[in-house]
Design an enzyme around this catalytic site. Structure first.
Site, PDB file in Angstrom:
ATOM      1  N   HIS A 219     -85.250  39.238  38.499  1.00  0.00           N
ATOM      2  CA  HIS A 219     -85.386  37.872  39.344  1.00  0.00           C
ATOM      3  C   HIS A 219     -86.497  37.626  39.893  1.00  0.00           C
ATOM      4  O   HIS A 219     -87.245  38.177  40.360  1.00  0.00           O
ATOM      5  CB  HIS A 219     -84.174  38.345  40.404  1.00  0.00           C
ATOM      6  CG  HIS A 219     -83.752  37.339  41.365  1.00  0.00           C
ATOM      7  ND1 HIS A 219     -82.465  36.743  40.992  1.00  0.00           N
ATOM      8  CD2 HIS A 219     -84.102  37.097  42.625  1.00  0.00           C
ATOM      9  CE1 HIS A 219     -82.285  35.929  41.677  1.00  0.00           C
ATOM     10  NE2 HIS A 219     -83.082  35.905  42.774  1.00  0.00           N
TER      11      HIS A 219
ATOM     12  N   ASP B 278     -71.560  36.665  49.395  1.00  0.00           N
ATOM     13  CA  ASP B 278     -72.801  36.078  49.095  1.00  0.00           C
ATOM     14  C   ASP B 278     -72.956  34.590  48.295  1.00  0.00           C
ATOM     15  O   ASP B 278     -73.791  33.930  48.750  1.00  0.00           O
ATOM     16  CB  ASP B 278     -73.952  36.929  48.213  1.00  0.00           C
ATOM     17  CG  ASP B 278     -75.375  36.243  47.902  1.00  0.00           C
ATOM     18  OD1 ASP B 278     -75.790  36.243  48.880  1.00  0.00           O
ATOM     19  OD2 ASP B 278     -75.398  36.078  46.618  1.00  0.00           O
TER      20      ASP B 278
ATOM     21  N   ARG C 178     -77.138  28.712  53.141  1.00  0.00           N
ATOM     22  CA  ARG C 178     -78.238  28.970  53.646  1.00  0.00           C
ATOM     23  C   ARG C 178     -79.304  27.859  53.071  1.00  0.00           C
ATOM     24  O   ARG C 178     -80.111  27.327  53.606  1.00  0.00           O
ATOM     25  CB  ARG C 178     -79.086  30.104  52.750  1.00  0.00           C
ATOM     26  CG  ARG C 178     -78.629  31.490  53.625  1.00  0.00           C
ATOM     27  CD  ARG C 178     -78.829  32.724  52.853  1.00  0.00           C
ATOM     28  NE  ARG C 178     -80.132  32.722  52.560  1.00  0.00           N
ATOM     29  CZ  ARG C 178     -80.752  33.395  51.355  1.00  0.00           C
ATOM     30  NH1 ARG C 178     -79.769  33.521  50.311  1.00  0.00           N
ATOM     31  NH2 ARG C 178     -81.933  33.209  51.057  1.00  0.00           N
TER      32      ARG C 178
ATOM     33  N   SER D  37     -79.328  39.057  49.689  1.00  0.00           N
ATOM     34  CA  SER D  37     -78.448  38.275  48.808  1.00  0.00           C
ATOM     35  C   SER D  37     -78.897  38.638  47.086  1.00  0.00           C
ATOM     36  O   SER D  37     -78.170  38.500  46.572  1.00  0.00           O
ATOM     37  CB  SER D  37     -78.854  36.614  49.036  1.00  0.00           C
ATOM     38  OG  SER D  37     -78.655  35.860  48.075  1.00  0.00           O
TER      39      SER D  37
ATOM     40  N   LYS E 135     -76.132  40.846  44.693  1.00  0.00           N
ATOM     41  CA  LYS E 135     -75.981  40.272  43.247  1.00  0.00           C
ATOM     42  C   LYS E 135     -76.441  41.392  42.117  1.00  0.00           C
ATOM     43  O   LYS E 135     -75.755  41.638  41.338  1.00  0.00           O
ATOM     44  CB  LYS E 135     -76.557  39.186  42.900  1.00  0.00           C
ATOM     45  CG  LYS E 135     -75.750  37.993  44.041  1.00  0.00           C
ATOM     46  CD  LYS E 135     -76.460  36.485  43.391  1.00  0.00           C
ATOM     47  CE  LYS E 135     -78.009  36.430  43.643  1.00  0.00           C
ATOM     48  NZ  LYS E 135     -78.094  35.808  45.092  1.00  0.00           N
TER      49      LYS E 135
END
Length: 446
Positions: free
Chosen positions: A82, A161, A168, A183, A187
């Site tokens: 990520h 989330d 956000r 966040s 996930k």
């Protein structure tokens, strides 16, 4: 639970207990906490912060608001990657098929664009027919068949989330270390991973420009992973200029395909292979970083990585012909070159301004409900440090109409600076490697 009390307490610098976070997250997921109260609490958290225990409790609360992928039956390592977000950052789209082609399962759950940065889901959905909204059962079946699924958050995974993520972006509360960490990790921990690699951006185009804050974020997410038995490795990479040449959804898919063919820009491939090496090391399928780099290059050179991407595209409803002919991607009807206004050196290519230009051309969002033009964007060939002559091409702008094209040109003129000399050298492409053991500076790929 009365959300107003939590808002007031956090507004005044107080703490929210784990049980209260659970109630709040479940209320957000169920729709009983209205968006305006969620937005107010996000702003209070943004302004006053969360301590380590609160961050862990929020992560756990969002994780517990939905289901989790059960993947132990796959019998192979399960590793994801990520990024904290950047301009031109299409690394995930290359890494997923490369790593999956090497026998590691990649249950990649990505997000949409935030602020000035692009989102992997928006990029993938520029492929005609491609679906990112797979139910968990379908994602698991695809992982069993292909070893990879490229999906977004459904209502099943961390639904709290999912709602807060969109808020956000719309409420200017993105740049918060606890909110970013909670966040991302809520996930990723829902994916049932055996390892996670994170790309934390630094520089003017990052949400957290300062390296110290990036390292703080890295340590926070590593600790959250360790809480759940998921080892995390972080590389800190540069976002003081766009990554690669293409910036914009369909344009970045095209460049990703070039990368899978072995024709990608050097900076993009260097970051891709470095992060991929960390994924393979966490998976335990290689014994050294050199081996990890070599097997990735072999997967690209042999065509296995591109073939895997075509299989993923077809499985998720897209046109696999995009791998052989990227012209099937959406094409902007208008384009224009930006040329150098004078002789000199390219002193800056400011990624935040580039990203804002894409949003101005409708290639990104300013509101949750905004539609995206997948063809809008830039192909920027100018790199910091390049010597250019007056009239030399610096970049191409692509847009759906002439008014949007002019907006894009205006942003690009502000983003690219030509000067007599390079006053500030670009940041190193990769500067740090962070694990539970600590922080190491990155030297020559090590």
């Amino acid at each position: 639970m009365i959300a107003q009390r939590l808002i007031a307490r956090k507004r005044d610098g107080g703490r929210i207990a784990p049980g209260e976070w659970r109630e709040f997250a479940n209320g957000v997921a169920a729709g009983t906490v209205p968006d305006y109260q969620s937005a107010a609490l996000l702003m209070a958290c943004f302004l006053n912060g969360l301590d380590r225990a609160e961050t862990a409790a929020l992560t756990e609360a969002m994780l517990g608001s939905g289901d989790r992928l059960q993947l132990t039956h796959l019998g192979v390592p399960r590793v994801d990657k990520h990024s904290t977000g950047g301009v031109g950052d299409k690394v995930s789209i290359l890494l997923a098929p490369i790593i999956a082609s090497l026998g590691v399962a990649v249950p990649m759950m990505s997000g949409r664009g935030l602020g000035h940065t692009g989102g992997t889901l928006d990029k993938l959905e520029s492929i005609p027919g491609f679906r990112t909204d797979l139910p968990l059962a379908d994602a698991i079946s695809q992982l069993e068949l292909l070893g990879c699924a490229l999906i977004g958050q459904t209502g099943e995974i961390a639904p709290a989330d999912r709602k807060l993520y969109a808020l956000r972006n719309a409420t200017a509360t993105v740049e918060s270390i606890p909110l970013i960490a909670a966040s991302i990790m809520s996930k990723k921990l829902a994916e049932g991973l055996t390892g996670l690699v994170l790309d934390v951006k630094r520089g003017s185009g990052a949400f957290l420009p300062e390296v110290d804050r990036g390292l703080e974020l890295a340590k926070t997410m590593i600790a959250l992973g360790d809480d759940h038995g998921c080892p995390v490795t972080v590389l800190v990479t540069a976002m003081d200029r766009p990554l690669g040449r293409a910036c914009g959804n369909a344009l970045e898919i095209e460049e990703s395909i070039l990368g899978l063919r072995g024709e990608g820009p050097d900076d993009l491939m260097e970051v891709t292979y470095a992060l991929g090496a960390e994924m393979l090391l966490l998976a335990g399928v290689v014994s050294s970083r050199d081996e990890a780099l070599q097997v990735q290059r072999d997967a690209v050179a042999s065509g296995r990585a591109a073939e895997k991407f075509a299989q993923i595209v077809e499985a998720q409803g897209g046109n696999p012909g995009v791998v052989d002919d990227p012209a099937v991607l959406p094409q902007a009807p208008y384009s224009r070159l930006l040329t150098a206004p004078r002789d000199g050196i390219v002193a800056r290519v400011e990624p935040r301004t580039v990203g804002e230009g894409i949003v101005a051309m409708c290639g990104g969002r300013t509101r949750v409900e905004d539609a995206i033009d997948p063809a809008a964007g830039y192909v920027i060939t100018a790199r910091p440090g390049d010597h250019v002559s007056r009239g030399a091409p610096l970049a191409a702008v692509h847009a759906s109409d002439l008014d949007l094209l002019e907006r894009g040109m205006d942003a690009l003129r502000r983003a690219i600076t030509i000067a007599d000399e390079l006053e500030t050298p670009p940041l190193p492409l990769i500067s740090h490697r962070v694990t539970l053991a600590g922080v190491e500076e990155w030297h020559d790929g090590r």
